[in-house]
Scaffold this active site. Structure first.
Site, mmCIF file in Angstrom:
data_model
loop_
_atom_site.group_PDB
_atom_site.id
_atom_site.type_symbol
_atom_site.label_atom_id
_atom_site.label_comp_id
_atom_site.label_asym_id
_atom_site.label_seq_id
_atom_site.Cartn_x
_atom_site.Cartn_y
_atom_site.Cartn_z
ATOM 1 N N MET C 1 -31.129 -50.108 -8.004
ATOM 2 C CA MET C 1 -32.272 -49.950 -8.889
ATOM 3 C C MET C 1 -33.435 -49.239 -8.214
ATOM 4 O O MET C 1 -34.418 -48.965 -8.882
ATOM 5 C CB MET C 1 -32.737 -51.320 -9.347
ATOM 6 C CG MET C 1 -33.131 -51.345 -10.793
ATOM 7 S SD MET C 1 -33.001 -53.053 -11.341
ATOM 8 C CE MET C 1 -33.098 -53.983 -9.802
ATOM 9 N N PRO C 2 -33.320 -48.951 -6.913
ATOM 10 C CA PRO C 2 -34.471 -48.279 -6.280
ATOM 11 C C PRO C 2 -34.728 -46.910 -6.916
ATOM 12 O O PRO C 2 -33.826 -46.307 -7.511
ATOM 13 C CB PRO C 2 -34.020 -48.109 -4.822
ATOM 14 C CG PRO C 2 -32.919 -49.078 -4.623
ATOM 15 C CD PRO C 2 -32.226 -49.198 -5.946
ATOM 16 N N TYR C 3 -35.961 -46.469 -6.774
ATOM 17 C CA TYR C 3 -36.340 -45.123 -7.192
ATOM 18 C C TYR C 3 -36.946 -44.436 -5.977
ATOM 19 O O TYR C 3 -37.884 -44.971 -5.365
ATOM 20 C CB TYR C 3 -37.370 -45.174 -8.326
ATOM 21 C CG TYR C 3 -37.984 -43.830 -8.625
ATOM 22 C CD1 TYR C 3 -37.298 -42.893 -9.384
ATOM 23 C CD2 TYR C 3 -39.236 -43.485 -8.130
ATOM 24 C CE1 TYR C 3 -37.855 -41.645 -9.654
ATOM 25 C CE2 TYR C 3 -39.800 -42.241 -8.392
ATOM 26 C CZ TYR C 3 -39.094 -41.332 -9.157
ATOM 27 O OH TYR C 3 -39.643 -40.095 -9.405
ATOM 28 N N THR C 40 -29.222 -46.432 -8.087
ATOM 29 C CA THR C 40 -30.273 -45.828 -7.264
ATOM 30 C C THR C 40 -30.572 -44.419 -7.788
ATOM 31 O O THR C 40 -29.661 -43.601 -7.938
ATOM 32 C CB THR C 40 -29.843 -45.761 -5.787
ATOM 33 O OG1 THR C 40 -29.745 -47.096 -5.276
ATOM 34 C CG2 THR C 40 -30.853 -44.986 -4.951
ATOM 35 N N VAL C 41 -31.843 -44.182 -8.077
ATOM 36 C CA VAL C 41 -32.280 -42.875 -8.589
ATOM 37 C C VAL C 41 -33.044 -42.145 -7.486
ATOM 38 O O VAL C 41 -33.910 -42.728 -6.832
ATOM 39 C CB VAL C 41 -33.189 -43.059 -9.824
ATOM 40 C CG1 VAL C 41 -33.764 -41.712 -10.274
ATOM 41 C CG2 VAL C 41 -32.422 -43.721 -10.956
#
Lengths: 67, 67, 67, 67, 67, 67
Positions: C1-3, C40-41
């Site tokens: 889920m990190p950006y 992860t984006v």
């Protein structure tokens, strides 16, 4: 896959209101652009009023004047 | 000279883990693009789980369900 | 889920190099923090050298001096 | 209408200094580009030194060495 | 006074769709938090698919596989 | 070490004006907070008017009305 960053002053947003913002923005991106809600990320930043400026002064100053 | 912003949920990252992220990203930019590590800036933002949304709901809600 | 947002000057990064950055940062977040790579984006912004300043001057000026 | 985000390490900025930054940036945008100060937004983010990296290490480490 | 940044891949958003996003987000912030729409700023960034990564690969690669 | 991101609409900023913004912000951070100008990074993003919204509508619409 969109990434949305909402920045507001840290004043009085509740957990429920923040959940509504996340749901609302995610729905909007699905309705307008067909974006898959499962991969839409929304991050809310709450910023201290003395760190937020508009019109050349801090929001803290504005609030003191009742604005 | 690159600027990298890593945004994660505020859950359990230690100082050591954050130092590893900073070192790792800086090395990666040197290896892949030849960027000078001395001027590479990496900023980590840790965001409360109730301020992070994915799939239209907060991470707080997801964690309650064990996700 | 990190950006993750990587900002570099727009000079000579190839598609392959950008793919390596994306893969590398995603792997790093998995290794260091156990983040799921699937969500992860990573977004790379390439910025014109006349829009990037360091030391009080633009990178365009620096490049003219061979720096 | 400009939006300016100033990111600094969280060390010792006072309310007065932050107000000066906001006023100064807003004035600068008016002088250089004729932007209306009433709609210029400036947001200051103060980041913990262990979350800010330069040269592949955290500012916390640098400060320990007196840098 | 909120600032919202919507980041999407540069694929096929029309001017009308972007206007709908701006209107929709501005309305949402008014409804949920009572924010004055006159000072809500929304900025849309459209990012090339080869600069956007998810799951460790670029969106360009995903689109080639029909995803 | 500060990082400053200035976002403006892409209308008519010249290279000289952008250089003045970079110099001005860097000086300001030195004067107010004593920040070393050599490591201050300033990035200017110029955003298309149809991608910038205020008051619920795009700047493109505003410009058509002479605002």
């Amino acid at each position: 896959m969109p990434y949305v960053n909402i920045r507001i002053t840290k004043e009085n947003a509740t957990s429920d209101q923040k959940a509504l913002l996340i749901k609302g923005v995610t729905n909007l991106l699905q309705e307008v652009l067909g974006k898959n809600p499962q991969t839409t990320v929304v991050v809310i930043d709450e910023v201290e009023t003395e760190n937020w400026g508009i019109g050349g002064e801090t929001v803290t100053e504005r609030r003191k004047r009742g604005e």
